[in-house]
Scaffold this active site. Structure first.
Site, PDB file in Angstrom:
ATOM      1  N   CYS A  81      -1.855   9.695   3.374  1.00 46.90           N
ATOM      2  CA  CYS A  81      -1.681   8.467   1.630  1.00 46.90           C
ATOM      3  C   CYS A  81      -3.018   9.569   0.235  1.00 46.90           C
ATOM      4  O   CYS A  81      -2.226   9.659  -0.832  1.00 46.90           O
ATOM      5  CB  CYS A  81      -1.811   7.781   1.337  1.00 46.90           C
ATOM      6  SG  CYS A  81      -2.867   6.821   2.525  1.00 46.90           S
ATOM      7  N   GLU A 127       1.125  -1.203  -0.190  1.00 46.25           N
ATOM      8  CA  GLU A 127      -0.174  -0.208   0.158  1.00 46.25           C
ATOM      9  C   GLU A 127       1.216   1.255   0.027  1.00 46.25           C
ATOM     10  O   GLU A 127       2.005   1.331   1.093  1.00 46.25           O
ATOM     11  CB  GLU A 127      -1.041  -0.157   1.559  1.00 46.25           C
ATOM     12  CG  GLU A 127      -1.503  -1.399   1.666  1.00 46.25           C
ATOM     13  CD  GLU A 127      -2.888  -1.966   0.539  1.00 46.25           C
ATOM     14  OE1 GLU A 127      -3.161  -0.395  -0.395  1.00 46.25           O
ATOM     15  OE2 GLU A 127      -3.333  -2.148   0.222  1.00 46.25           O
TER      16      GLU A 127
END
Ligand code: NAP
Length: 562
Positions: free
Chosen positions: A359, A325
Site C-alpha cells: 500500500c 486502512e
C-alpha cells in the site's frame, strides 16, 4: 532515454542461475551456521539492521524452515470456531503464485451460518476474556509475540510460497507482527491499563476514567501483509479485551491459520479468536453486517473498504467503530538539491519491493528537471540489476505478483501506458523456463504521462512506477497532493527549508525524507506509526503508534461518592 530491453534481458538471465543455487558456496562458515540453525533460538533478533545485512545464519535458518514447510504442504485446513475445527461442504485450493502446480493447502468456503456461529462463539466468551485483569491479557499477548518470533522462519517460508514475498520481506512481515503486539503491550502498561484518576469535587468524590473493550471485533486482512495486518489489529483488539472473528484474504488463508495457532498456543481461550475462510461476498459481507459485531478493522482496497463502510452505516442500529486502512498512490519528490544515490536506491526499493504490491509502494516519482537525467541513470541502473525469480531463493528480490487477476491487470495497464507514455524499462510478462507456471512480470518504469493521467491517480498495485519531470517543488507538491489517497510520501533534498516546505504541505499520514532504505516504504512499530489520510484511512491513527490501541477501547467515566 531508450527502452532498456537489453539490460532487462541481462537481469532476467542473471536471475536464472540464482534460482537454482541454494546458498552461497562458502563452505566453512556454512557448516558453522548449519549447526547454529539447529539451535533452538537464533543468535540475533530480526530487526531492520539484521534484515539490511542478513547473516549466513539467517539464510540457513530460513532454508531449513522452508524444507520443513515444503514437507507439510497439501493438508486440508479447517475453519476454527470456538476452538473447534469445522469442515464445510465446499472448499478452495490455495496454490503458489511462484508455480501454480504447488498446492499449499485446501481451505473451507465458509457460509453465513459459519459466520453466525463464529460471532456467537466470540460473544459467548467476551465476558470471560474482557474481565481478565488487563495485565493477564498483556502476559498472554506477550507470549503470543514470543511464539511468533520463535516460529518466524517457518511462517516466513510459508508466506514466501503463498504470497511470493522474498525471504527478507517475509521475515520482516512476521517479526513486525510480534513487534506490533509488543508495542501495544508496552502501551497498555505505560498507561496502567488505561485506568486514570480524575479530579475530585471533594474528598468524598472518587472519579476515574476507565477504558473498556467493545465486544466482538471483526478483523479482515489483505493478501500483501497477511501476518502483520492480521496479527497487528487482532493483537490490539484482544489486548484491549475484545474477542475476534478473523477473515484472511482468500489468496493467503494459510498464513492466517498460523496466526490462529499462535493465539491458541499462547493461551487465548477458545472462542476469543475465531478463524473463518471464504469469499468476501459469502463470508465478508455477513460478517461486517452482523448485528452482534461491535467493531471492525478492515485493511484492503479503497473500493472494498468504502463499500463496507457504506453498507455498515446504512444497516447498523447505532454507530460502531470502523477502522479502515486502504490503498495508496504514494509520491516521491526529488529536489535538485537531493543526494541522487540515496534517492535512486530508496525509489527502487519502494517501487519494486514485494512487486509493487505494498500500500506504501512508490508509484509516482516527481523529479526536478535539472537532476532528471542523472537520477534516471542511477534509478534504471539499479532496476536493471533486480533479480527476478522464485523468491524463496537467496538472491531473488522480485517474485511473482499474487494471482492471475493481477497478472492480467499488468498486461491491460501496459497497453494504456504504452499508448499514453514512454516505457523506459520493463513492461513485459515473463513466461519462459522457471517463469512458465507463475505470475512473473518485469519491474517497469514509465515516463511521459500527462500529470493528470488516470494512471497517476489510480492505485495499480503492481511493479510499475511513473516518472514526471517538474520545474519546481511547488509544482511537484501540487501534483503529489492531487489524488484521493494520502498514505505515504517521500522527499529527497539536502536543503532544510525545502524539507520544511515538504512537511508543511504534503498530505500523507507517513512521510520520509532522505531515506535510502525505502522512499515511501518500511515503517516499523514504535518507530513510524503507519496510517493513511483522505481515501487511505478512516481514523488516521497509525498502527505501531501511540494512538492506535485506544481505538479498540471505549471510555467509561466512573464516579463513586462516600
Ligand atoms: P481487497 O481485495 O480489498 O481485499 C481485502 C480483504 O477484504 C480480503 O480479505 C477480502 O477477501 C475481503 N473482502 C472482499 N470483499 C469483501 C466484502 N464484500 N466484505 C468484507 N470483506 C471483503 O484487497 P487486497 O487485494 O487483499 O489487498 C490490497 C489492497 O489493500 C490495496 O489496495 C492496498 O493498498 C491495501 N492495503 C492497505 C494497507 C494500509 O495499511 N493502508 C495495507 C496493506 C494493503 P477475499 O480475499 O476473500 O476477497
Amino acid at each position: 532515454m531508450p527502452v532498456k530491453k537489453k539490460a532487462m534481458k541481462k537481469a532476467a538471465k542473471k536471475a536464472t542461475p540464482s534460482t537454482t543455487r541454494k546458498v552461497s558456496a562458502r563452505a566453512a562458515p556454512r557448516r558453522r551456521v548449519a549447526s547454529l540453525a539447529e539451535a533452538p533460538a537464533p543468535s540475533f533478533k530480526i530487526t531492520y539492521a539484521t534484515l539490511a545485512i542478513p547473516s549466513d545464519e539467517l539464510h540457513i535458518r530460513y532454508e531449513v524452515a522452508l524444507g520443513k514447510v515444503r514437507e507439510s504442504l497439501g493438508e486440508t485446513i479447517p475453519i476454527m470456531i470456538g476452538g473447534q475445527p469445522r469442515y464445510t461442504e465446499r472448499t478452495f485450493e490455495d496454490r503458489s503464485p511462484i508455480d501454480t502446480d504447488w498446492l499449499l493447502g485446501i481451505f473451507q468456503r465458509g457460509t453465513p451460518q459459519d459466520v453466525h456461529d463464529a460471532v456467537a462463539a466470540a460473544k459467548a466468551v467476551f465476558p470471560v476474556w474482557s474481565r481478565l485483569p488487563w495485565d493477564e491479557r498483556v502476559r498472554i499477548l506477550r507470549r503470543a509475540a514470543d511464539l511468533i518470533s520463535e516460529r518466524a522462519f517457518e511462517i516466513a517460508a510459508l508466506m514466501s510460497l503463498e504470497v511470493g514475498k522474498n525471504r527478507l520481506e517475509a521475515l520482516g512481515d512476521v517479526e513486525e507482527t510480534a513487534d506490533l503486539i509488543r508495542y501495544y503491550c508496552d502501551q497498555m502498561e505505560a498507561n496502567d491499563g488505561y485506568i486514570r484518576p480524575m479530579k475530585q469535587e471533594s474528598p468524598k468524590h472518587h472519579n476515574r476514567s476507565v477504558l473498556k473493550p467493545y465486544g466482538v471485533w471483526v478483523v479482515i486482512s489483505p493478501f500483501n501483509f497477511p501476518f502483520a495486518l492480521a496479527g497487528g489489529p487482532a493483537g490490539a483488539a484482544l489486548l484491549a479485551g475484545n474477542t475476534v472473528v478473523f477473515k484472511p484474504a482468500s489468496d493467503t488463508p494459510y498464513v492466517g491459520y498460523k496466526l490462529y495457532e499462535i493465539f491458541r498456543d499462547a493461551g487465548v481461550p477458545d472462542g476469543a479468536f475465531n478463524y473463518i475462510t471464504g469469499s468476501g461476498s459469502e463470508v465478508g459481507d455477513p460478517l461486517v453486517l452482523h448485528p452482534d459485531v461491535a467493531g471492525i478493522t478492515f485493511t484492503g482496497s479503497y473500493e472494498v473498504g468504502m463499500s463496507i463502510y457504506r453498507k455498515v452505516v446504512a444497516s447498523t442500529k447505532y454507530p460502531k467503530p470502523i477502522i479502515l486502512e486502504m490503498g495508496g498512490k504514494n509520491p516521491v519528490i526529488i529536489s535538485r538539491h537531493a543526494d541522487l544515490d540515496r534517492a535512486a536506491l530508496g525509489c527502487m526499493r519502494s517501487a519494486f519491493g514485494l512487486q509493487g504490491q505494498k500500500c506504501s509502494a512508490a508509484s509516482r516519482i516527481y523529479v526536478e528537471r535539472p537532476v532528471r537525467d542523472a537520477f534516471l541513470e542511477k534509478f534504471l541502473d539499479l532496476t536493471s540489476k533486480i533479480r527476478i525469480g522464485d523468491p524463496t531463493q537467496r538472491d531473488v528480490f522480485l517474485g511473482p505478483v499474487i494471482n492471475r487477476t493481477a497478472y492480467e491487470k499488468f498486461q491491460r495497464y501496459m497497453e494504456i501506458l504504452r499508448r499514453d507514455g514512454v516505457v523506459l524499462f520493463g513492461g513485459n510478462v515473463l513466461t519462459d523456463g522457471e517463469f512458465a507456471k507463475g505470475y512473473f512480470v518485469e519491474p517497469t518504469v514509465v515516463d511521459g504521462l500527462p500529470p493528470d493521467h488516470p494512471l497517476l491517480q489510480e492505485e495499480m498495485f503492481l511493479p510499475i512506477t511513473c516518472l514526471v519531470t517538474v520545474d519546481s517543488l511547488e509544482e511537484a507538491m501540487r501534483y503529489a497532493n492531487a489524488v484521493d489517497y494520502g498514505l505515504t510520501a517521500g522527499f529527497y533534498s539536502n536543503d532544510p527549508q525545502e524539507i520544511q516546505l515538504f512537511f508543511d504541505h504534503i498530505e500523507a499520514g507517513v512521510t520520509y525524507v532522505n531515506r535510502a532504505a525505502g522512499a515511501t516504504t518500511g515503517a516499523w512499530p514504535g518507530y513510524q506509526p503507519f496510517g493513511g489520510w483522505k481515501a487511505s484511512g478512516s481514523t488516521s491513527r497509525g498502527s505501531g503508534g501511540p494512538y492506535y490501541l485506544i481505538q479498540y477501547l471505549r471510555e467509561q467515566s466512573q464516579t463513586v461518592i462516600d
